[in-house]
Design a protein around this motif. Structure first.
Motif, PDB file in Angstrom:
ATOM      1  N   GLN A 171     -24.535 -28.997  18.406  1.00  0.00           N
ATOM      2  CA  GLN A 171     -23.431 -28.926  19.359  1.00  0.00           C
ATOM      3  C   GLN A 171     -22.831 -27.520  19.414  1.00  0.00           C
ATOM      4  OE1 GLN A 171     -20.828 -32.077  17.996  1.00  0.00           O
ATOM      5  NE2 GLN A 171     -21.721 -33.584  19.411  1.00  0.00           N
ATOM      6  N   ALA A 172     -22.927 -26.793  18.310  1.00  0.00           N
ATOM      7  CA  ALA A 172     -22.372 -25.436  18.264  1.00  0.00           C
ATOM      8  C   ALA A 172     -23.292 -24.417  18.925  1.00  0.00           C
ATOM      9  CB  ALA A 172     -22.118 -25.026  16.811  1.00  0.00           C
TER      10      ALA A 172
ATOM     11  N   SER B 169     -32.862 -19.270  17.007  1.00  0.00           N
ATOM     12  CA  SER B 169     -33.224 -20.275  18.006  1.00  0.00           C
ATOM     13  C   SER B 169     -33.648 -21.541  17.278  1.00  0.00           C
ATOM     14  CB  SER B 169     -34.378 -19.759  18.885  1.00  0.00           C
ATOM     15  OG  SER B 169     -34.816 -20.775  19.756  1.00  0.00           O
ATOM     16  N   LEU B 170     -32.995 -22.648  17.589  1.00  0.00           N
ATOM     17  CA  LEU B 170     -33.242 -23.902  16.874  1.00  0.00           C
ATOM     18  C   LEU B 170     -34.482 -24.640  17.368  1.00  0.00           C
ATOM     19  CD1 LEU B 170     -29.563 -25.254  16.696  1.00  0.00           C
ATOM     20  CD2 LEU B 170     -30.816 -23.902  14.991  1.00  0.00           C
TER      21      LEU B 170
ATOM     22  N   GLN C 135     -29.441 -21.829  20.936  1.00  0.00           N
ATOM     23  CA  GLN C 135     -29.318 -20.543  20.238  1.00  0.00           C
ATOM     24  C   GLN C 135     -27.993 -20.539  19.493  1.00  0.00           C
ATOM     25  OE1 GLN C 135     -32.296 -18.545  21.007  1.00  0.00           O
ATOM     26  NE2 GLN C 135     -32.533 -20.618  21.834  1.00  0.00           N
ATOM     27  N   ILE C 136     -28.014 -20.031  18.249  1.00  0.00           N
ATOM     28  CA  ILE C 136     -26.796 -20.041  17.446  1.00  0.00           C
ATOM     29  C   ILE C 136     -26.792 -18.828  16.528  1.00  0.00           C
ATOM     30  CG2 ILE C 136     -27.848 -21.508  15.649  1.00  0.00           C
ATOM     31  CD1 ILE C 136     -25.047 -22.822  15.326  1.00  0.00           C
ATOM     32  N   ARG C 137     -25.623 -18.283  16.308  1.00  0.00           N
ATOM     33  CA  ARG C 137     -25.505 -17.120  15.453  1.00  0.00           C
ATOM     34  C   ARG C 137     -25.814 -17.491  14.005  1.00  0.00           C
ATOM     35  NH1 ARG C 137     -20.469 -15.774  14.913  1.00  0.00           N
ATOM     36  NH2 ARG C 137     -20.809 -13.596  14.304  1.00  0.00           N
ATOM     37  N   HIS C 138     -26.484 -16.592  13.316  1.00  0.00           N
ATOM     38  CA  HIS C 138     -26.795 -16.773  11.898  1.00  0.00           C
ATOM     39  C   HIS C 138     -25.514 -17.049  11.113  1.00  0.00           C
ATOM     40  CE1 HIS C 138     -28.029 -15.710   7.777  1.00  0.00           C
ATOM     41  NE2 HIS C 138     -29.301 -15.819   8.170  1.00  0.00           N
TER      42      HIS C 138
END
Length: 320
Positions: free
Chosen positions: A14-15, A54-55, A20-23
């Motif tokens: 969800q974040a 990238s998840l 794509q999510i920041r380390h």
């Protein structure tokens, strides 16, 4: 006996923005650095922009690549330039590697350009519009930012002309934005914007305008005016117009000839115009490029012929 760390994977996804999510955000959500490294190494996850994970493995879609760029830029970063113009729906865009992005960030922020991501610090950070979940600069800002970075005059012409022709913005708004921003890159945009302000709406028309202006015996030509009859009825919007004699100049592109419906519309429009006494002359973009002497002679002959007849009862209004 060690206990397995409990991770709220729903919260992790969800974040993320387009997966794509920041380390740093992964660490904040309790994911260990060793877990991140292991999953990236295995290909389950991938590396996106610098400091962004990238998840779903290496980013594959344009939205994922742009999301990675936005996350790299940090809170408040706004997409502008060609990528933003594409998200707004513009089509006549230069070819760029997928993921090329211009990021605007506040002047007090510190980020460096990396790879396909160009970072520009600005004191005029625009209020973004959310498009497909991405923060995108208003179309006028995006177009001007892109035009200042394009190389060829014809690329800039096609880009600005489409923006105004399809009513994404106006020549006045483009001028206001150009004058308000940095002067870097504006020298090559200014003459094209003058053409747009004069009513030109395509690359062939821009070249036709230059050719017509080179003929001393012709008065200034109007571009894309709206012709109306005395009772206010709309007649046509010819490409070029010599108002003193009522002469219309049409630039017939190959696209209109290749499309039967468009070609039929062109012929119907030409018949409608001539029925009111307007004299019409037509050329193709190729003729304007490669046979300029013949086109000049045609225009002068048509102008002189039209001047021998009563001017048709039509009014030419400037291009919108």
């Amino acid at each position: 006996m060690s206990r397995r760390r409990s991770i709220d994977w729903v919260a992790v996804h969800q974040a993320a923005l387009h997966d794509q999510i920041r380390h740093a955000d992964l660490l904040e959500l309790g994911v260990l650095s060793s877990t991140i490294a292991r999953r990236v190494h295995a290909g389950t996850w991938g590396r996106s922009a610098f400091g962004v994970i990238s998840l779903t493995g290496p980013p594959r879609t344009l939205d994922q690549r742009l999301a990675g760029a936005v996350l790299y830029g940090g809170p408040g970063a706004v997409l502008s330039g060609v990528a933003a113009a594409r998200l707004h729906g513009l089509e006549r865009l230069p070819n760029q590697p997928a993921g090329t992005a211009l990021l605007l960030i506040g002047h007090d922020k510190h980020r460096v350009s990396r790879g396909l991501i160009t970072v520009e610090r600005t004191t005029r950070l625009p209020e973004p519009r959310a498009i497909r979940g991405l923060p995108v600069a208003p179309v006028t800002r995006a177009v001007v930012d892109a035009a200042k970075r394009l190389e060829g005059t014809d690329q800039i012409r096609a880009f600005l002309a489409e923006t105004v022709q399809r009513r994404f913005t106006t020549a006045t708004a483009l001028r206001t934005e150009l004058e308000a921003g940095s002067g870097r890159g504006t020298a090559k945009v200014r003459p094209v914007l003058v053409e747009i302000e004069d009513g030109v709406r395509s690359v062939p028309e821009a070249k036709a305008r230059a050719l017509a202006a080179s003929i001393p015996d012709l008065p200034p030509m109007m571009w894309n005016p709206r012709l109306v009859l005395d009772d206010g009825t709309w007649l046509a919007d010819p490409d070029g117009w010599l108002d003193d004699v009522g002469l219309a100049w049409e630039i017939h592109s190959f696209r209109h000839h290749a499309d039967p419906d468009a070609f039929d519309d062109t012929l119907s429009r030409q018949a409608r115009i001539t029925s009111t006494g307007v004299h019409v002359i037509a050329h193709t973009p190729r003729q304007i490029e490669s046979d300029r002497g013949r086109v000049r002679a045609d225009l002068l002959a048509a102008y002189r012929a039209a001047s021998l007849r009563p001017r048709p009862a039509v009014t030419a209004l400037p291009a919108a």
